[in-house]
Enzyme design. Structure first.
Site, PDB file in Angstrom:
ATOM      1  N   HIS A 127      45.383  41.902  32.211  1.00 21.67           N
ATOM      2  CA  HIS A 127      45.853  41.461  33.171  1.00 21.67           C
ATOM      3  C   HIS A 127      44.829  39.707  32.263  1.00 21.67           C
ATOM      4  O   HIS A 127      45.138  39.253  33.430  1.00 21.67           O
ATOM      5  CB  HIS A 127      44.917  41.879  34.168  1.00 21.67           C
ATOM      6  CG  HIS A 127      44.465  40.815  35.494  1.00 21.67           C
ATOM      7  ND1 HIS A 127      44.837  40.857  36.241  1.00 21.67           N
ATOM      8  CD2 HIS A 127      43.672  40.894  35.827  1.00 21.67           C
ATOM      9  CE1 HIS A 127      44.496  40.428  37.018  1.00 21.67           C
ATOM     10  NE2 HIS A 127      43.282  40.106  37.157  1.00 21.67           N
ATOM     11  N   GLU A 154      42.447  48.715  41.223  1.00 18.92           N
ATOM     12  CA  GLU A 154      41.212  48.754  40.431  1.00 18.92           C
ATOM     13  C   GLU A 154      40.777  50.194  40.694  1.00 18.92           C
ATOM     14  O   GLU A 154      41.675  51.295  42.051  1.00 18.92           O
ATOM     15  CB  GLU A 154      40.144  47.339  41.507  1.00 18.92           C
ATOM     16  CG  GLU A 154      41.153  46.400  40.905  1.00 18.92           C
ATOM     17  CD  GLU A 154      39.424  44.974  40.791  1.00 18.92           C
ATOM     18  OE1 GLU A 154      38.725  45.546  40.475  1.00 18.92           O
ATOM     19  OE2 GLU A 154      40.052  43.780  41.115  1.00 18.92           O
ATOM     20  N   TYR A 207      36.709  42.862  34.666  1.00 11.75           N
ATOM     21  CA  TYR A 207      37.726  41.805  34.208  1.00 11.75           C
ATOM     22  C   TYR A 207      38.096  42.739  33.278  1.00 11.75           C
ATOM     23  O   TYR A 207      38.467  41.912  32.225  1.00 11.75           O
ATOM     24  CB  TYR A 207      37.957  40.500  34.151  1.00 11.75           C
ATOM     25  CG  TYR A 207      38.379  39.214  33.966  1.00 11.75           C
ATOM     26  CD1 TYR A 207      39.356  39.423  35.497  1.00 11.75           C
ATOM     27  CD2 TYR A 207      38.436  38.265  33.232  1.00 11.75           C
ATOM     28  CE1 TYR A 207      40.354  38.315  35.021  1.00 11.75           C
ATOM     29  CE2 TYR A 207      39.407  37.828  33.173  1.00 11.75           C
ATOM     30  CZ  TYR A 207      40.524  37.737  34.258  1.00 11.75           C
ATOM     31  OH  TYR A 207      41.216  36.705  34.119  1.00 11.75           O
ATOM     32  N   GLU A 267      44.531  43.019  44.176  1.00 10.75           N
ATOM     33  CA  GLU A 267      43.939  43.790  42.766  1.00 10.75           C
ATOM     34  C   GLU A 267      44.271  45.040  43.293  1.00 10.75           C
ATOM     35  O   GLU A 267      43.204  45.842  43.584  1.00 10.75           O
ATOM     36  CB  GLU A 267      43.197  42.800  41.967  1.00 10.75           C
ATOM     37  CG  GLU A 267      43.759  41.538  42.169  1.00 10.75           C
ATOM     38  CD  GLU A 267      42.261  40.665  41.397  1.00 10.75           C
ATOM     39  OE1 GLU A 267      41.003  41.009  41.415  1.00 10.75           O
ATOM     40  OE2 GLU A 267      42.717  39.985  40.925  1.00 10.75           O
ATOM     41  N   LYS A 317      38.297  35.928  47.579  1.00  5.68           N
ATOM     42  CA  LYS A 317      37.656  37.571  47.505  1.00  5.68           C
ATOM     43  C   LYS A 317      37.093  38.061  48.261  1.00  5.68           C
ATOM     44  O   LYS A 317      36.885  39.360  48.573  1.00  5.68           O
ATOM     45  CB  LYS A 317      37.447  38.072  45.972  1.00  5.68           C
ATOM     46  CG  LYS A 317      37.934  36.943  44.688  1.00  5.68           C
ATOM     47  CD  LYS A 317      39.031  38.065  44.546  1.00  5.68           C
ATOM     48  CE  LYS A 317      39.306  37.729  42.747  1.00  5.68           C
ATOM     49  NZ  LYS A 317      40.316  38.888  42.028  1.00  5.68           N
ATOM     50  N   THR A 360      41.422  44.474  37.849  1.00  7.31           N
ATOM     51  CA  THR A 360      43.004  44.766  37.646  1.00  7.31           C
ATOM     52  C   THR A 360      42.910  45.272  36.688  1.00  7.31           C
ATOM     53  O   THR A 360      43.223  44.570  35.599  1.00  7.31           O
ATOM     54  CB  THR A 360      43.763  43.510  38.142  1.00  7.31           C
ATOM     55  OG1 THR A 360      43.693  43.127  39.426  1.00  7.31           O
ATOM     56  CG2 THR A 360      45.175  43.756  38.583  1.00  7.31           C
TER      57      THR A 360
HETATM   58 CA    CA Z   1      39.546  41.726  40.846  1.00 13.75          CA
END
Ligand code: CA
Length: 406
Positions: free
Chosen positions: A126, A194, A121, A192, A246, A339
């Protein structure tokens, strides 16, 4: 060696400076095996290694990269040097040409058998945006955020390769204004944007990997889309974090770009204030940011261009933190950045942020609007990085299309 004798334009994102690894099959019953992309062709590296007597032929004649990942840093470096010599020195033309397959003739598969999967994270922008949306009455950044790379363990078994359809998840949700939870297909399905880090080598339980040792285990990167059902997530995540919102699917790119290919893309990290604890420091060259430029397309519309270089924590810091308690590493471990969002509105890496939880829908090129994803929507994330001598390093794409709930 900065040029290849193959007919690949100098500005091609998969020139000799990139050389990503993937897993492919070609034709009927042929087995999955490791390939390296050069231009718009795939080099069958196990066949080439076998024919030339090079090492790694067995590790590459496998349906995943894991055996090669297990060999460790010195083998990865030697293999890349061998590839650069083969593809850079025309004396090897006759050894290489029989083992090149046009990209259009291959099927690409999940490149790694994902061992453990962790999601971080690491974008301050974000985390600030999400905090503002989900916890409007408290500080956007939690008190721990600048002291440790926050993460959680995800579900490795549902990591899928780019191109795999994503079935809309079903679950419980309860908006703060609802009297009771309801059940059904997610109505706030999101992306998201990434970066995934592929880990190799292994460690034993009870040992740790320092920031300075992290490069021995950081094999490469791949694009990553952490599909997220915001309505399920918002109701379930307190107090133990993300779970079913998720775990239904996470998509990764078919190509894993070695860390060596990103050497010219290294940039300083943002200033870390307060200074992290000593185990998150280390030599200055061990912790770096990466100047990766992402682009996110929803159907035919570019909806965001998130800048990776603003991420707060380095990959070495994330790896050191992930193992500081003695948790071991296995070949095929995967950790993702979280993200990626920049300061500008069009640099946000999720619809949650781009539409501010659906309150400010975005308009697509066909005139339709989106708060979150609809069935049939296709999301494609691409990225590139500056390479040596003006080269472009392509990271490929990760794409997926939403199918209706079952
Ligand atoms: Ca994520």
């Amino acid at each position: 060696m900065s040029h290849t004798w193959l007919d690949v334009p100098a500005d091609h994102p998969f020139g000799i400076a990139t050389l990503p690894y993937g897993v492919f099959s070609a034709g009927g019953p042929e087995q999955r095996r490791v390939g390296v992309r050069i231009g718009d062709q795939v080099l069958d590296v196990s066949a080439t290694a076998r024919a030339t007597g090079a090492d790694w032929a067995d590790a590459w004649n496998r349906p995943t990269l894991n055996d090669f990942l297990a060999l460790g840093r010195s083998a990865w470096t030697s293999a890349r040097e061998w590839l650069v010599e083969l593809l850079g020195n025309e004396a090897h033309r006759s050894e290489v040409e029989p083992h090149l397959v046009p990209l259009g003739d291959v099927t690409l598969h999940l490149p790694i058998d994902v061992a453990d999967y962790v999601d971080f994270y690491a974008s301050e922008q974000h985390a600030t945006n999400v905090g503002s949306i989900f916890r409007p009455d408290s500080a956007a950044l939690t008190p721990n955020w600048k002291h440790l790379p926050i993460g959680y363990h995800g579900r490795s078994g549902t990591v899928v390769v780019s191109g795999t359809d994503i079935v809309r998840p079903t679950g419980q949700r309860k908006a703060p204004s609802d009297a009771a939870p309801t059940f059904g297909p997610s109505i706030r399905l999101d992306i998201e944007t990434e970066l995934g880090y592929v880990v190799g080598g292994s460690t034993t339980v009870g040992s740790r990997v320092s920031v300075d040792e992290a490069s021995n285990h950081l094999f490469g990167v791949t694009l990553f889309n952490d599909w997220s059902a915001r309505d399920i997530q918002a109701w379930e995540y307190v107090p133990l974090g993300p779970f079913l919102g998720k775990s239904f699917a996470s998509s990764i790119g078919a190509w894993v770009v070695p860390m060596e290919a990103l050497a010219a893309a290294r940039v300083p990290l943002p200033t870390q204030d307060p200074e992290p604890l000593p185990y998150l420091r280390g030599a200055s060259e061990a912790s770096y940011g990466l100047d990766l430029r992402f682009e996110v397309r929803l159907n035919d519309t570019v909806i965001a261009r998130p800048p990776y270089k603003e991420l707060y924590w380095s990959p070495a810091q994330m790896l050191a933190h992930m193992t500081v308690n003695g948790a071991s590493l296995r070949p095929g471990d995967l950790f993702a950045s979280g993200t990626i969002s920049g300061n500008e509105k069009d640099q946000r890496g999720s619809l949650l942020e781009l539409t501010w939880n659906g309150k400010e829908p975005i308009t697509l090129s066909d005139g339709s609007t989106r708060g979150f994803l609809e069935d049939g929507d296709t999301v494609t994330i691409t990225a590139w990085a500056p390479g040596p001598e003006g080269a472009t390093i392509g990271l490929g794409e990760v794409t997926g299309t939403i199918r209706s709930a079952v």
